[in-house]
Each structure stands twice: as C-alpha cells, then as structure tokens.
Scaffold this motif. Structure first.
Motif, PDB file in Angstrom:
ATOM      1  N   VAL A  10      -2.258 -10.764  10.920  1.00 54.41           N
ATOM      2  CA  VAL A  10      -3.568 -10.025  10.850  1.00 54.41           C
ATOM      3  C   VAL A  10      -3.628  -9.184  12.102  1.00 54.41           C
ATOM      4  CG1 VAL A  10      -4.909 -11.596   9.497  1.00 54.41           C
ATOM      5  CG2 VAL A  10      -4.918 -11.613  12.099  1.00 54.41           C
ATOM      6  N   SER A  11      -3.145  -9.350  13.290  1.00 52.46           N
ATOM      7  CA  SER A  11      -2.989  -8.371  14.227  1.00 52.46           C
ATOM      8  C   SER A  11      -2.530  -7.103  14.175  1.00 52.46           C
ATOM      9  CB  SER A  11      -2.471  -9.128  15.464  1.00 52.46           C
ATOM     10  OG  SER A  11      -0.830  -9.353  15.293  1.00 52.46           O
ATOM     11  N   ALA A  12      -1.629  -6.935  13.089  1.00 55.97           N
ATOM     12  CA  ALA A  12      -0.960  -6.000  12.636  1.00 55.97           C
ATOM     13  C   ALA A  12      -2.022  -5.023  11.631  1.00 55.97           C
ATOM     14  CB  ALA A  12       0.512  -5.895  11.916  1.00 55.97           C
ATOM     15  N   LEU A  13      -3.032  -5.190  11.203  1.00 59.82           N
ATOM     16  CA  LEU A  13      -3.750  -4.739  10.321  1.00 59.82           C
ATOM     17  C   LEU A  13      -4.310  -3.298  10.969  1.00 59.82           C
ATOM     18  CD1 LEU A  13      -6.081  -7.581   9.040  1.00 59.82           C
ATOM     19  CD2 LEU A  13      -4.368  -6.379   7.609  1.00 59.82           C
ATOM     20  N   VAL A  14      -4.346  -3.072  12.160  1.00 56.71           N
ATOM     21  CA  VAL A  14      -4.608  -1.861  12.544  1.00 56.71           C
ATOM     22  C   VAL A  14      -3.756  -0.913  11.958  1.00 56.71           C
ATOM     23  CG1 VAL A  14      -3.274  -1.983  14.792  1.00 56.71           C
ATOM     24  CG2 VAL A  14      -5.348  -0.663  14.750  1.00 56.71           C
ATOM     25  N   GLY A  15      -2.522  -1.002  11.840  1.00 57.78           N
ATOM     26  CA  GLY A  15      -1.656  -0.057  11.312  1.00 57.78           C
ATOM     27  C   GLY A  15      -1.545   0.196   9.843  1.00 57.78           C
ATOM     28  N   VAL A  16      -2.392  -0.604   9.125  1.00 59.22           N
ATOM     29  CA  VAL A  16      -2.323  -0.580   7.639  1.00 59.22           C
ATOM     30  C   VAL A  16      -3.315   0.466   7.209  1.00 59.22           C
ATOM     31  CG1 VAL A  16      -2.839  -2.016   5.709  1.00 59.22           C
ATOM     32  CG2 VAL A  16      -1.416  -3.143   7.638  1.00 59.22           C
ATOM     33  N   ASN A  17      -2.573   1.205   6.330  1.00 57.63           N
ATOM     34  CA  ASN A  17      -3.385   2.025   5.401  1.00 57.63           C
ATOM     35  C   ASN A  17      -3.604   1.624   3.993  1.00 57.63           C
ATOM     36  OD1 ASN A  17      -4.483   4.198   3.987  1.00 57.63           O
ATOM     37  ND2 ASN A  17      -2.971   5.734   4.939  1.00 57.63           N
ATOM     38  N   PRO A  18      -4.627   1.339   3.565  1.00 61.47           N
ATOM     39  CA  PRO A  18      -4.684   0.491   2.115  1.00 61.47           C
ATOM     40  C   PRO A  18      -4.315   1.609   1.100  1.00 61.47           C
ATOM     41  CG  PRO A  18      -6.731   0.283   3.462  1.00 61.47           C
ATOM     42  CD  PRO A  18      -5.862   1.051   4.259  1.00 61.47           C
ATOM     43  N   SER A  19      -4.550   2.713   1.133  1.00 60.17           N
ATOM     44  CA  SER A  19      -4.114   3.610   0.010  1.00 60.17           C
ATOM     45  C   SER A  19      -2.649   3.705  -0.080  1.00 60.17           C
ATOM     46  CB  SER A  19      -4.513   5.225   0.551  1.00 60.17           C
ATOM     47  OG  SER A  19      -3.721   5.589   1.636  1.00 60.17           O
ATOM     48  N   ASN A  20      -1.811   2.967   0.651  1.00 56.50           N
ATOM     49  CA  ASN A  20      -0.319   2.940   0.556  1.00 56.50           C
ATOM     50  C   ASN A  20      -0.047   1.555  -0.254  1.00 56.50           C
ATOM     51  OD1 ASN A  20       0.158   5.249   2.055  1.00 56.50           O
ATOM     52  ND2 ASN A  20       0.528   3.928   3.804  1.00 56.50           N
ATOM     53  N   TYR A  21      -1.075   0.759  -0.727  1.00 60.24           N
ATOM     54  CA  TYR A  21      -0.632  -0.450  -1.510  1.00 60.24           C
ATOM     55  C   TYR A  21      -1.609  -0.481  -2.890  1.00 60.24           C
ATOM     56  CZ  TYR A  21       1.234  -1.811   3.133  1.00 60.24           C
ATOM     57  OH  TYR A  21       1.872  -1.692   4.168  1.00 60.24           O
TER      58      TYR A  21
END
Length: 98
Positions: A10-21
């Motif tokens: 969860v610490s990597a969520l800062v770099g997640v763009n939900p539009s890519n999934y």
C-alpha cells in the motif's frame, strides 16, 4: 480469460493511476484506529474511480472502515480467508467482465 495481476504494498499507492486499470483490489489493516495514511490519501484522491475498486479492511474488531468507502470488513482470522476470497471474486468478476 487471462487476467494480469499486479501486487504491491500500500505504500506504493502514491504512484498508482486508477485510470490505467480495469479493477483495483485494496486489502489493508486498520492501524491504531485508522487506515494507513497511504490508503487514506489514495482513496481521497481517487474518489471518481471508486466504481472500479474493491476494498477489504481488516481490524481487531472486524468492523472498522473508512467513512464514505464501500468496503467490506473483517477480523484478521486466517480461517476466514476462503470467505473473503469468495467475496472478492464475486465483486471483481463484474469489473473484469469474467
């Protein structure tokens, strides 16, 4: 049908763009009577993508969850894992069109 799964802390969520999934599954534990700050920040900034998210929150009492988040909750009991897996699959299948 093939499904690509990416697992991250969860610490990597800062770099997640939900539009890519097509779908996102967040599994996190409640820490000190609140969600981890990375999860809270992610949920706050991705409000428009919650229709593609499935959230499982575990806590000591099994009932805590973030306000305004449609999450299912439970205690961290390993014997209950099959039940959670079933619920996760049921919620993810329509998002993945399986």
């Amino acid at each position: 049908k093939s499904v690509y799964i990416k697992v991250m802390d969860v610490s990597a969520l800062v770099g997640v763009n939900p539009s890519n999934y097509d779908a996102l599954l967040l599994i996190h534990s409640w820490e000190n009577w609140k969600p981890p700050s990375a999860v809270k920040s992610f949920m706050d900034r991705t409000m428009n993508y919650r229709d593609k998210m499935v959230v499982l929150t575990t806590s000591g009492k099994g009932s805590y969850k973030m306000e305004g988040v449609d999450a299912f909750t439970g205690e961290s009991i390993l014997d209950e894992t099959p039940m959670y897996v079933g619920e996760i699959i049921e919620k993810l299948n329509p998002l993945l069109k399986l």
